[in-house]
Scaffold this active site. Structure first.
Site, mmCIF file in Angstrom:
data_model
loop_
_atom_site.group_PDB
_atom_site.id
_atom_site.type_symbol
_atom_site.label_atom_id
_atom_site.label_comp_id
_atom_site.label_asym_id
_atom_site.label_seq_id
_atom_site.Cartn_x
_atom_site.Cartn_y
_atom_site.Cartn_z
ATOM 1 N N ASP A 27 0.834 -1.212 0.000
ATOM 2 C CA ASP A 27 0.000 0.000 0.000
ATOM 3 C C ASP A 27 0.865 1.257 0.000
ATOM 4 O OD1 ASP A 27 -2.406 1.334 -0.042
ATOM 5 O OD2 ASP A 27 -2.660 1.323 2.136
ATOM 6 N N ASN A 75 -10.860 -2.445 -5.794
ATOM 7 C CA ASN A 75 -10.076 -1.427 -6.501
ATOM 8 C C ASN A 75 -10.687 -1.003 -7.843
ATOM 9 O OD1 ASN A 75 -6.875 -2.687 -5.274
ATOM 10 N ND2 ASN A 75 -8.081 -0.959 -4.528
ATOM 11 N N SER A 199 -8.206 -4.778 4.724
ATOM 12 C CA SER A 199 -8.743 -4.438 3.399
ATOM 13 C C SER A 199 -9.116 -5.680 2.582
ATOM 14 C CB SER A 199 -7.765 -3.551 2.616
ATOM 15 O OG SER A 199 -7.500 -2.371 3.330
ATOM 16 N N GLU A 210 0.268 -12.922 12.110
ATOM 17 C CA GLU A 210 0.725 -11.729 12.823
ATOM 18 C C GLU A 210 0.745 -10.562 11.837
ATOM 19 O OE1 GLU A 210 1.415 -11.534 16.031
ATOM 20 O OE2 GLU A 210 1.170 -13.678 16.411
HETATM 21 C C1 IPE Z 1 -5.389 -2.757 -0.445
HETATM 22 O O1 IPE Z 1 -5.076 -1.432 -0.491
HETATM 23 C C2 IPE Z 1 -5.361 -3.344 -1.829
HETATM 24 C C3 IPE Z 1 -4.039 -3.504 -2.412
HETATM 25 C C4 IPE Z 1 -2.902 -3.205 -1.842
HETATM 26 C C5 IPE Z 1 -4.023 -4.071 -3.739
HETATM 27 P P1 IPE Z 1 -6.194 -0.298 -0.643
HETATM 28 O O2 IPE Z 1 -5.457 0.993 -0.743
HETATM 29 O O3 IPE Z 1 -7.126 -0.634 -1.727
HETATM 30 O O4 IPE Z 1 -6.968 -0.416 0.755
HETATM 31 P P2 IPE Z 1 -7.827 0.675 1.527
HETATM 32 O O5 IPE Z 1 -8.757 1.291 0.521
HETATM 33 O O6 IPE Z 1 -6.868 1.689 2.099
HETATM 34 O O7 IPE Z 1 -8.515 -0.091 2.610
HETATM 35 C C1 IPE Z 2 -1.510 0.235 -3.331
HETATM 36 O O1 IPE Z 2 -1.276 1.600 -3.367
HETATM 37 C C2 IPE Z 2 -1.592 -0.369 -4.701
HETATM 38 C C3 IPE Z 2 -2.943 -0.761 -5.128
HETATM 39 C C4 IPE Z 2 -4.012 -0.685 -4.408
HETATM 40 C C5 IPE Z 2 -3.078 -1.263 -6.482
HETATM 41 P P1 IPE Z 2 -2.477 2.636 -3.395
HETATM 42 O O2 IPE Z 2 -2.781 2.954 -4.811
HETATM 43 O O3 IPE Z 2 -3.605 2.148 -2.580
HETATM 44 O O4 IPE Z 2 -1.790 3.904 -2.706
HETATM 45 P P2 IPE Z 2 -2.482 4.908 -1.680
HETATM 46 O O5 IPE Z 2 -3.039 4.095 -0.549
HETATM 47 O O6 IPE Z 2 -3.537 5.639 -2.444
HETATM 48 O O7 IPE Z 2 -1.350 5.797 -1.243
HETATM 49 MG MG MG Z 3 -4.108 2.353 -0.624
#
Ligand code: IPE
Ligand code: IPE
Ligand code: MG
Length: 245
Positions: A27, A75, A199, A210
């Site tokens: 993330d 997503n 998530s 963990e």
């Molecule tokens: C979880 O991250 C999904 C991936 C890393 C692919 P998100 O960015 O989608 O999760 P939320 O929205 O912060 O819960």
């Molecule tokens: C995680 O990074 C990658 C995917 C969910 C594909 P994010 O795109 O969620 O990055 P933030 O959370 O918006 O910074």
């Molecule tokens: Mg994210």
């Protein structure tokens, strides 16, 4: 001992107590890009580079299973541009990395509702999974269009279709209907970028995993952060509902 194991040991990692299976919630790509003044997709491309390194680091360290969350079933709510860019990135990198996976004895698997993905991405997965199927090193799973709740729903549908009587349903037979029943449950879930939540990642399998959360975003994630994550995991007392000590 290989060079990375020597480094890990010097950093304080106990090589005899490595997690067998690490799950990673990668993330913070968007936040990283924004902080540098770039578009979100630039962050995802940087994140791909991080994943290449993290996979080989885990493999050299002696981790047997690595599962990464690349695209969640939620997503799709993002902009069309971001979704299309992610699909293209996942497809291109899957194709490009087959030689590297072969050189490093990596076995690729994919988990998620794959039929809902673009046809060309499904083909790339099929090619890479088949090509690497006989490799005996780390098992590397990409979770794409993956949702833990969707996985449980799919497992229940499968169970009902197979005609198992309700009072014969138990955890073992439900587990066998998950996307990858041959992969053991994760010991540790590592999430970057500070959020303390699942998530919808491996919510069934991670019942006793963990959770380790790093402040750094995924594109900034380094070998030292992997070592620190494993050390934190090793400092936890896993009780599985029982009493220890
Ligand atoms: C979880 O991250 C999904 C991936 C890393 C692919 P998100 O960015 O989608 O999760 P939320 O929205 O912060 O819960
Ligand atoms: C995680 O990074 C990658 C995917 C969910 C594909 P994010 O795109 O969620 O990055 P933030 O959370 O918006 O910074
Ligand atoms: Mg994210």
């Amino acid at each position: 001992m290989n060079p990375i194991q020597t480094k890990a040991k010097a950093a304080g990692v106990n090589l005899d107590r490595l997690p067998v299976h690490i799950g990673m919630i990668m993330d913070g790509n968007g936040r990283f890009a924004k902080a540098q003044g770039f578009a979100r997709l630039w962050g995802h491309h940087k994140g791909y580079k991080t994943l290449r390194t993290a996979l080989l680091d885990c493999s050299d360290l002696g981790i047997r299973y690595l599962t990464v969350y690349a695209f969640s079933s939620e997503n799709w709510r993002r902009s069309d541009d971001e979704v299309a860019g992610l699909m293209q990135l996942i497809e291109k990198s899957t194709r490009d990395e087959v030689p590297t996976m072969m050189r490093n004895n990596v076995r690729l698997k994919v988990a998620g509702r794959l039929k809902e993905l673009p046809a060309s991405l499904q083909e790339a997965f099929q090619f890479a999974v088949e090509t690497t199927a006989a490799n005996t090193g780390i098992t590397f799973t990409l979770a794409v269009n993956y949702g833990g709740r969707a996985e449980i729903v799919d497992a229940v549908r499968d169970l009902i279709k197979s005609g198992v009587p309700a009072d014969e349903v138990d955890e073992a037979c439900l587990s066998r209907k998950m996307y990858l029943p041959e992969v053991p449950d994760p010991d540790m879930i590592l999430r970057t970028a500070g959020e303390m939540r699942w998530s919808n990642f491996l919510i069934y399998q991670a019942a006793y995993a963990e959770l380790v959360v790093t402040d750094t975003t995924w594109p900034e994630f380094k070998q030292e952060d992997l070592f620190a994550g494993v050390i934190e995991y090793q400092s936890r007392l896993r009780k599985f509902g029982g009493v220890t000590g």
